[in-house]
Design an enzyme around this catalytic site. Sequence first.
Site, mmCIF file in Angstrom:
data_model
loop_
_atom_site.group_PDB
_atom_site.id
_atom_site.type_symbol
_atom_site.label_atom_id
_atom_site.label_comp_id
_atom_site.label_asym_id
_atom_site.label_seq_id
_atom_site.Cartn_x
_atom_site.Cartn_y
_atom_site.Cartn_z
ATOM 1 N N HIS A 1 14.516 -126.795 -34.054
ATOM 2 C CA HIS A 1 14.097 -125.989 -32.801
ATOM 3 C C HIS A 1 14.031 -124.335 -32.972
ATOM 4 C CE1 HIS A 1 14.543 -129.760 -30.829
ATOM 5 N NE2 HIS A 1 16.071 -129.861 -31.213
ATOM 6 N N CYS A 2 13.599 -124.156 -34.279
ATOM 7 C CA CYS A 2 13.534 -122.691 -34.487
ATOM 8 C C CYS A 2 15.011 -121.998 -34.391
ATOM 9 C CB CYS A 2 12.449 -121.862 -33.785
ATOM 10 S SG CYS A 2 10.808 -122.453 -34.103
ATOM 11 N N ALA A 3 16.033 -122.891 -34.429
ATOM 12 C CA ALA A 3 17.204 -122.226 -34.359
ATOM 13 C C ALA A 3 18.098 -122.652 -35.404
ATOM 14 C CB ALA A 3 17.900 -122.436 -33.211
#
Length: 399
Positions: A355-357
């Site tokens: 999740h782009c984290a």
Amino acid sequence: MEAFRKDFPTIRNSLGIYMDSACESLNPDCVIDAMVRYYTEYPACGGRSVHSMATKVSMAIDESREKVAEFFGCDDPNCFAFTKNCTEGMNIVARGFGLKRGDIVLTTDVEHNSNHVQWIEMAEQVGIKRRYCRTSEKGVFDIEEFKRTISKDVKLVSVGHTSNVTGCTVPLKEIVEISHDLGIPVLADGAQAAPHMKVDLKDLDVDFYCASLHKMLAPKGVGMFYGKMDMLKNLRPLIGGGGIVGLTTYDSIKLSPPPERFEAGLSNYSGIVAVKPALEYLERVGMDNIHNHEKVLQRAMQKVTEDIKGLSIVGPEDPDLRGGVFSFNIEGLNSHDIAMMLDNMGGVMIRSGMHCAHPFFVSRKIDGSARASLYLYNNLKEVERFGELLAKISEMFAK
Ligand SMILES: Cc1ncc(COP(=O)(O)O)c(C=O)c1O
């Protein structure tokens, strides 16, 4: 809330159970109609030509900007620039703020890449320094830890208002008060907060705020970026080009005032004009109703998943702290496989991966997670269906 479902074509046409709204929201008819009207009635540019179609575009953009300002509780529409997404706004502030070698930027350790990648790049290119406010193992923010981490030499605080992984919301108003007491401005990434709760920028007193309007029923490829006017006047634009300048000569330019100086080149006009009906729709539903509805669904999510073998939640156990986000893993199963199976077996569409984290997952030694994210158009029946399918998947494949 059930009555609103009929306004969404993909729901009306039974095209599956959409639980990926943290990525992009669905769009109601009024938004799609506004885009079609633009293309069929006045498909021209805004803010440039003086003919009648272009004038109509310019007026519609003004109306959308006024609506955004009203929606976010601000008196001055010129404090808002349209961007293509939240990421662009976050980069406008990062690059335009005038940070120099040695300047410290303070974030949390659960940021999306939109509030991470530019700081790493600027550490390499400019020599800025980064400081992290650590959250708990589950990613929960602690204001006492924030007070311990901040100091007078921090030049900018930049925090995600709500996490796209855990769903946790930080106490932004308190963060702003503490930072301002030390003379430090605050930038907030509101991509996951603004769609789900009332955000009053005047009350929050935050200096910069960015959001993804495309997660708020507006068309794809539209975001917004807010700054207090005195801050915007000192911010250099990220992109140079037409529309952001007054007179240019062979060796000089004169920047236009905000917000034009942040909107270089021709824009996504069909998207921008449809922002107004999108926000009006959210107002009709009511942001408090959305917030409460998601609480009900999130508690139901907890209930339908609590007996599922091998399921662990990524984020807080308390459903009231998770907003519309339900991130989880099932022991022995890859998150992408869970997402594929939910879709193939029952048409439930969720997100999977990091999740782009990435730093959050890597630091917690987790490979990623499956993530169901809810919005105003989801209902209890869908949550129950999600639970049934997940139980089946777990029975068949979990360790
Ligand atoms: C917390 C957060 N910030 C920023 C973004 C990026 O949004 P955009 O795609 O509008 O740039 C996202 C997207 O999922 C997000 O969840």
